[in-house]
Design an enzyme around this catalytic site. Structure first.
Site, short mmCIF file in Angstrom:
data_model
loop_
_atom_site.label_atom_id
_atom_site.label_comp_id
_atom_site.label_asym_id
_atom_site.label_seq_id
_atom_site.Cartn_x
_atom_site.Cartn_y
_atom_site.Cartn_z
N CYS A 3 0.83 -1.20 0.00
CA CYS A 3 0.00 0.00 0.00
C CYS A 3 0.87 1.25 0.00
O CYS A 3 2.02 1.21 0.43
CB CYS A 3 -0.87 0.01 1.24
SG CYS A 3 -1.84 -1.48 1.42
N ARG B 145 4.31 0.38 -7.19
CA ARG B 145 4.35 -0.57 -6.09
C ARG B 145 3.26 -1.62 -6.21
O ARG B 145 3.27 -2.61 -5.47
CB ARG B 145 4.16 0.17 -4.76
CG ARG B 145 5.28 1.11 -4.41
CD ARG B 145 4.83 2.13 -3.40
NE ARG B 145 4.46 1.54 -2.13
CZ ARG B 145 5.22 1.57 -1.04
NH1 ARG B 145 6.37 2.17 -1.08
NH2 ARG B 145 4.82 1.02 0.07
N TRP C 115 -3.18 -2.39 -1.50
CA TRP C 115 -2.89 -3.75 -1.98
C TRP C 115 -3.54 -4.64 -0.94
O TRP C 115 -3.12 -4.69 0.22
CB TRP C 115 -1.38 -3.94 -2.05
CG TRP C 115 -0.91 -5.35 -2.17
CD1 TRP C 115 -0.63 -6.21 -1.16
CD2 TRP C 115 -0.65 -6.07 -3.38
NE1 TRP C 115 -0.21 -7.42 -1.67
CE2 TRP C 115 -0.21 -7.36 -3.02
CE3 TRP C 115 -0.75 -5.74 -4.74
CZ2 TRP C 115 0.13 -8.33 -3.94
CZ3 TRP C 115 -0.41 -6.71 -5.66
CH2 TRP C 115 0.02 -7.98 -5.27
N ASN D 203 -1.03 1.81 6.40
CA ASN D 203 -0.22 0.69 5.88
C ASN D 203 0.17 -0.17 7.06
O ASN D 203 0.50 0.37 8.13
CB ASN D 203 1.07 1.20 5.22
CG ASN D 203 0.82 1.81 3.87
OD1 ASN D 203 -0.31 1.83 3.40
ND2 ASN D 203 1.87 2.33 3.26
N GLY D 204 0.20 -1.47 6.88
CA GLY D 204 0.58 -2.37 7.97
C GLY D 204 -0.58 -3.28 8.33
O GLY D 204 -1.55 -3.40 7.57
N GLU E 259 15.96 -24.27 -5.92
CA GLU E 259 15.67 -22.83 -6.00
C GLU E 259 16.93 -22.02 -6.31
O GLU E 259 16.90 -21.10 -7.12
CB GLU E 259 15.02 -22.36 -4.69
CG GLU E 259 14.67 -20.89 -4.64
CD GLU E 259 13.67 -20.43 -5.69
OE1 GLU E 259 13.14 -21.27 -6.43
OE2 GLU E 259 13.46 -19.21 -5.81
N LYS F 55 17.18 -19.63 -9.57
CA LYS F 55 17.46 -18.19 -9.46
C LYS F 55 18.62 -17.82 -10.37
O LYS F 55 18.59 -16.84 -11.08
CB LYS F 55 17.83 -17.79 -8.02
CG LYS F 55 16.73 -17.60 -7.02
CD LYS F 55 15.84 -16.41 -7.22
CE LYS F 55 14.71 -16.71 -8.15
NZ LYS F 55 13.52 -17.29 -7.68
N GLU G 236 17.75 -18.21 -14.27
CA GLU G 236 16.75 -17.31 -14.86
C GLU G 236 17.25 -15.87 -15.00
O GLU G 236 16.87 -15.19 -15.93
CB GLU G 236 15.41 -17.36 -14.13
CG GLU G 236 15.41 -16.81 -12.73
CD GLU G 236 14.06 -16.93 -12.03
OE1 GLU G 236 13.03 -16.81 -12.69
OE2 GLU G 236 14.06 -17.12 -10.80
N HIS H 89 25.41 -41.44 -10.32
CA HIS H 89 24.58 -42.21 -11.25
C HIS H 89 24.56 -41.57 -12.64
O HIS H 89 23.67 -41.85 -13.43
CB HIS H 89 23.17 -42.36 -10.68
CG HIS H 89 23.16 -43.12 -9.39
ND1 HIS H 89 23.39 -44.47 -9.32
CD2 HIS H 89 23.02 -42.70 -8.11
CE1 HIS H 89 23.37 -44.86 -8.05
NE2 HIS H 89 23.15 -43.80 -7.30
N LYS I 247 6.04 -12.23 -15.35
CA LYS I 247 5.81 -12.33 -13.90
C LYS I 247 4.65 -13.27 -13.60
O LYS I 247 4.69 -14.02 -12.65
CB LYS I 247 5.53 -10.94 -13.33
CG LYS I 247 5.38 -10.90 -11.82
CD LYS I 247 6.69 -11.23 -11.11
CE LYS I 247 6.54 -11.38 -9.62
NZ LYS I 247 7.67 -12.12 -9.02
C1 F6R Z 1 10.88 -17.89 -10.54
C2 F6R Z 1 9.46 -17.59 -10.56
C3 F6R Z 1 8.56 -18.58 -11.19
C4 F6R Z 1 7.22 -18.65 -10.41
C5 F6R Z 1 6.23 -19.54 -11.18
C6 F6R Z 1 4.93 -19.71 -10.43
O1 F6R Z 1 11.61 -16.87 -9.92
O2 F6R Z 1 9.03 -16.56 -10.11
O3 F6R Z 1 9.13 -19.84 -11.28
O4 F6R Z 1 7.47 -19.16 -9.14
O5 F6R Z 1 5.98 -18.99 -12.44
O6 F6R Z 1 4.28 -18.49 -10.27
P1 F6R Z 1 3.18 -18.30 -9.17
O7 F6R Z 1 3.80 -18.49 -7.84
O8 F6R Z 1 2.67 -16.90 -9.38
O9 F6R Z 1 2.10 -19.32 -9.43
#
Ligand code: F6R
Length: 611
Positions: free
Chosen positions: A2, A27, A75, A101-102, A483, A487, A490, A506, A606
């Site tokens: 927010c 934001r 938000w 906010n909070g 993970e 990271k 990507e 293996h 995203k």
């Molecule tokens: C990697 C990343 C993606 C998401 C995936 C699922 O950094 O962000 O692998 O984790 O696309 O997205 P959500 O969580 O929005 O279903």
């Protein structure tokens, strides 16, 4: 997250508020609103959706005369994104308007008390309780500032508050605890804002409010008081960021900002859900009987959310003694899954809109399973179609590569494990208390890990020229390696694989040659010696090893491998919560060294709403 803006001064407030809110749009928000005090009293306009809707509704603010006002972009956390839940919230008398906010943690209790006194609530938000409580105390003592201090003594949780009252058309009140709020000084008047960005066009002369402070703003200046109402002299700061830098809070990338926001995000996700040493998931509709009768558990997700599920498998099986199967949503949906009544499907998604995850949810629901989702975006499709939702309260995540959503999903899943394990009687008293204690201490331990970014940057420089990287680990370290590897690939475009260490021999070990970078995760104490054998194995084939371990083993490991990162000791199920931080930073700095477009990596979106 927010956003707040407030102004009192010599110009009409509404256009300034709308401009400030526009600068906070980056934001993320789902609704917006403004309240202005003019000669005809308090007027409030709110609208779900884009800010343009609010601007059109008020003819760019022209319809709202008055030189005092507050504005907010929301938000959603408590309650759906809609006009009623949007801020500002107005008290029953119609005199007081509040932006916040909070999270007010004891809002349910306060709301109950106010309802008993005859107050009617319009919204589902925690914020409205502040407006109504202030109204109640003000009616009682007839002194607005006295009423305000009573409110601050009564509310628990985090807040940045901006408040106006029709009886004081030349004054605004602000207060802060555990949520950012700053004051802006200009010849034209005084400002509050949650974020420098909202002010930059009007003033660069600002002061940061500290926890427990309350401020009284007027056109002529700002007075600040501490908890005991003693005047405070604020240090002024000159902001010389450009607008682009201001949006990112002064950081070069949203990803770095979001990595560093994780301690705060974890605090938000967990604080209200741990009360007096017990996990309380009051947002779950499932009864204790339903929880006890859960058969098999599935965790369904994509990408990083799936990796949270991998951590969850180890931890939930340990705490619940039930079989937990983790499934990629895109596979599950077409697998004719053996899932049905009595089974619990935990769906994890930051966006709540991922198409494959949504389709898998529907498939499981059709077959009779109960759906519990862990979601960041309130009111998203996955949240709406689930039987139960636990929100992660991480705030909007703007960088494509997830960081704070991953961490908060993991924290919420751990809370589910503790809550269910307690009801099922499958988690020991020792484990339960140690987990609760360490979850409460996590934010501080995370802050400690995040302090040393420069050491990680230095290691990143050594690794940035690699073209193949292997992440290895066992048990929770294996889940974390998935993970860490994602990271890195990507955002830096380096080819990387994650392997359960035992699988190396293996097949994959044939790829290790002189100089190959192997990131050996060795935080998981019960298998530390095994992790060391794998380190020896790959080093013997020429690998250059970067080890991630706990502080206890750091000095010893520094004798054995050229690069070491460490995290503080913590209950072992929480190790990935700390271990992921250096891996995120390592990926970030490697991508930075390689000149990559960190916040928007090529080919990625995203929210993946296509198959
Ligand atoms: C990697 C990343 C993606 C998401 C995936 C699922 O950094 O962000 O692998 O984790 O696309 O997205 P959500 O969580 O929005 O279903």
């Amino acid at each position: 997250m927010c956003g707040i803006i407030g102004f009192v001064g010599k110009e009409q407030a509404a256009p300034i508020l709308l401009d400030g809110l526009r600068r906070l749009e980056y934001r993320g928000y789902d609704s917006a609103g403004i309240a202005v005090c003019g000669e005809d009293g308090l007027r409030v306009k709110k609208a779900r959706g884009r800010l343009q809707v609010l601007s059109d509704l008020t003819h760019a603010g022209a319809d709202l005369p008055g030189v005092l006002g507050i504005g907010h972009t929301r938000w959603a956390t408590h309650g759906e994104p809609n006009d009623v839940n949007a801020h500002p919230h107005v008290s029953q008398s119609g005199k007081i308007a509040v932006v916040h906010n909070g999270i007010i943690e004891n809002y349910a209790e306060l709301k109950g008390q106010l309802i008993a006194k005859g107050y009617t609530f319009r919204s589902e938000t925690d914020t409205e309780v502040v407006a109504q409580l202030l109204d109640y105390y003000y009616a009682d003592c007839q002194d607005f500032f006295e009423a305000m201090t009573r409110v601050l003594n009564a509310v628990e949780g985090a807040y940045a508050l901006g408040i106006v009252c029709a009886d004081y058309p030349d004054r605004m009140i602000a207060a802060r605890k555990d949520a950012p709020l700053l004051l802006g000084y200009s010849e034209n008047g005084s400002f509050i804002a949650s974020d420098v960005t909202a002010l930059i066009r009007h003033t660069r002369d600002i002061a940061y409010m500290d926890d427990g402070e309350m401020a009284v703003l007027s056109a002529g200046g700002i007075r600040v008081y501490d908890r005991l109402m003693r005047p405070v002299e604020k240090e002024h700061h000159h902001i010389d960021w450009d607008v682009d830098a201001a949006e990112k809070g002064g950081y070069d990338h949203f990803m770095l900002k979001e990595i560093l926001e994780q301690p705060e995000a974890i605090r938000k996700a967990t604080a209200a859900r741990i009360q007096e040493g017990r996990v309380v998931l009051s947002d779950l509709a499932m009864t204790e009987e339903e929880i006890r009768s859960i058969g098999k558990i599935y965790i369904i997700a994509c990408g990083s959310s799936y990796h949270v599920g991998m951590v969850g498998k180890y931890n939930l099986e340990r705490m619940l003694r039930r079989t937990v199967e983790v499934c990629l949503a895109s596979e599950f949906r077409y697998s004719d899954p053996i899932v049905g009544e009595g089974d619990l499907v935990i769906v994890i998604s930051q966006s709540g809109e991922t198409l494959d995850t949504m389709a898998a949810l529907r498939e499981a629901k059709k077959r009779g399973a109960r759906i519990l989702s862990i979601v960041n975006v309130v009111g998203s499709s996955i949240a709406r179609e689930s039987d139960d939702v636990l929100y992660t309260w991480a705030g909007p995540e703007i960088a494509v590569a997830t960081t704070k959503a991953y961490s908060t999903q993991m924290a919420v899943l751990n809370l589910v494990g503790l809550y269910f394990g307690d009801i099922m009687g499958t988690v020991s008293y020792e484990t339960y208390t140690a987990m609760v204690r360490d979850m409460q201490q996590l934010p501080e331990k995370m802050e400690k890990v995040l302090k040393d970014t420069e050491a990680i940057h230095a290691l990143a420089k050594e690794c940035a020229d690699k073209e193949d990287v292997f992440f290895i680990g066992r048990n929770l370290d294996y889940a974390l390696s998935l993970e860490g590897s994602l990271k890195l690939k990507e955002i830096s475009y380096i080819h990387s694989e994650a392997y359960a260490s035992g699988e190396l021999k293996h097949g994959t070990i044939s790829l290790i040659e002189d100089g190959t970078l192997v990131i050996a995760l060795s935080t998981y104490e019960p298998l530390f010696d095994k992790a060391m054998s794998n380190v020896v194995e790959v080093q013997a084939r020429g690998a250059k090893v970067l080890a991630l371990t706990t502080e206890k083993h750091a000095a010893d490991l520094a004798q054995r491998v050229p690069m070491v990162l460490s995290v503080p000791e913590v209950q072992q199920m929480l190790l990935p919560q700390l271990g992921v931080l250096p891996l995120q930073l390592l990926a970030y700095y490697i991508a930075l060294e390689r000149g990559c477009d960190i916040d928007k990596p090529r080919n990625l979106a995203k929210s993946v709403t296509v198959e």
